[in-house]
Design an enzyme around this catalytic site. Sequence first.
Site, PDB file in Angstrom:
ATOM      1  CB  THR A   1      -0.942  -0.007   1.227  1.00  0.00           C
ATOM      2  OG1 THR A   1      -1.680  -1.212   1.209  1.00  0.00           O
ATOM      3  CG2 THR A   1      -1.868   1.178   1.277  1.00  0.00           C
TER       4      THR A   1
ATOM      5  CB  THR B   1      -4.014  -0.702  -0.972  1.00  0.00           C
ATOM      6  OG1 THR B   1      -3.433  -1.954  -0.619  1.00  0.00           O
ATOM      7  CG2 THR B   1      -5.536  -0.864  -0.972  1.00  0.00           C
TER       8      THR B   1
END
Length: 606
Positions: free
Chosen positions: A416, A434
């Site tokens: 992420t 992400t």
Amino acid sequence: MRRILFSVSAALCLGLGPGCATSSALKPDARQPPASTATGRGGAAATVDVRATSAAIQVLRSGGNAVDAAVAAASVLGVTDPYSCGIGGGGFMVVYLAADQRVVTLDHRETAPQALERSRLYEKGAPLPFGEFVTSGLSVGVPGSLMGWSEALRLYGSRSLADVLQPAIHVAEQGFEVDATFVAQTRHNVERFRDFTSSAALFLGPDGQPWPVGSTFKNPGLARTYRLVSEGGVPVFYRGELAQAIVDTVTRPPLVPGAWRKVRPGVMRLDDLERYEALVRPPVTSTYRGYTLYGMGGPGSGGVTLALTLNLLEAQEPASVSRTAFLHRYLEASRLAFADRNAFLGDPAFVSVPEAGLLSRDYAAQRRSALSVARASTTTAAPGNPLPFQGEGSTAAPLSEVARPSAEETVPDKETTHITTSDAAGNLVAYTCTIEGEGGNGMVVPGYGFLLNNELTDFDLPASVDAPHPNAPAPGKRPRSSMSPLLVFKDGAPVLALGSPGGSTIITTVGQTLVNHLDFGMPIDQALAAPRVSQRNSPDNKSQAEPAFIASPEATALAAMGHGFTNVGQIGALTAIRFHPDGTVTAAAEPTRRGGGSAMVVEPVK
Ligand code: GLU
């Protein structure tokens, strides 16, 4: 991630649209050598990658706003940080609109396909093994990034998607210099990538190994995808040839002939993509010592969990106790807040989340009685009961139906990414995006150059297929997220924007940075660089921590109060922008974690 000099010369033809020939090089700013901290005016950006930050700054310099800059940075990160984020994934964006003095959030979280009945994720009565779930078509949620970018620009931006994608197209076509972080991330995925034709062709050399440090990595497939989207708009992705390619990849994973890996196909259909929506939601609003915090609500858990942690902590003035005593209370508050998070939070379209109760100060006052100021808890915290604090007209489900504490993940995710931008007009963006795990589900969509997410592994799979759980999978549901983009204001003026990667440690990384900065008075760059500790109500009662924290005098003092620590290496990679009373801002990124990030401002001041 990358503070290396970059050899990219990326075209930026903002305002001219796709196909423009004019290029202004995306080069390092002579006034701003690559750095993790920058102070100045006129707008700012901080990301994990120098190219992404440069793209954001050039968008700002050419008159774009903070939203345009955030999307430009995100699309570049899709090229240079492809194992963390991209159009195969999703995200949460928190935006301050200065002209309206309003904060909005944009949920573009991945969504479970309509045919994904919970039973598909169980075999012989037990949940699928996690490793097999990750690398499968079943873990792929309908990607939200592109819809999120498009909606952010349409509603709050000043540039078209075609314009802001130009830097990313150029980086994808011209390539960038591979660094040690990229190689390490590829190496973690080598076994998986070798098993998929498309992933091996893109991310591995002819010898089946990662491209070496110093080589130039190009992604013509992703450049083509971005061009298709520039020309055809979002429908290309959600209805057109890309939708078909995504469905084909999910339902017929591109396995190398003879590969041994068991890869379960998914059940995504074209109409899942067609019906995908990015949702504008109100922020979760809370206060802490005179500051107002705007965070992400459901299906995010960050806003509520942070607010509850800080509400539990607020009774203690930091100046009136030792730093150790304050940290102890912070860790114990976080433990209780995670017990509640795990029991109550899920996609609000499917679960009656007792949000008002969890955010109420009266609830925090009662819940605080479970916190010992003298000793660390020796047991896993049970959830509290926020239902009596819900107020009039509550629709929250009875406790018996929602409260099933879930086991917390034991190892923090490493992927992420978080982008923070601001502009001269005072607009502000905290954007976390992400594809879930490092390398997502491991499958590149053949010919299109991007990895698919494994976001549906963020659902909880209780031991039995019919056990109630607020974060159990269901058709059309969004898995609970820990992503915690956050804006902090005081007296109506912005103070701080921040966020981080790191799975559920995101919440504690943002929380600890707030404590470091607001309570301990550390400058923002020091606050985000300080060694980390993360208490998330783990079954062994210990806090996860970085080695430098475990070696610190605070850790020794906390151990004397009963705290235990598990060394988990690095936690998070935060970026932030701090607003100063004189109108300047400091943009800050991690100095070392993930290879260090990049912060820049439009007009640097000495
Ligand atoms: N998928 C995670 C979430 O949404 C983030 C993963 C990570 O940060 O590593 O909470």
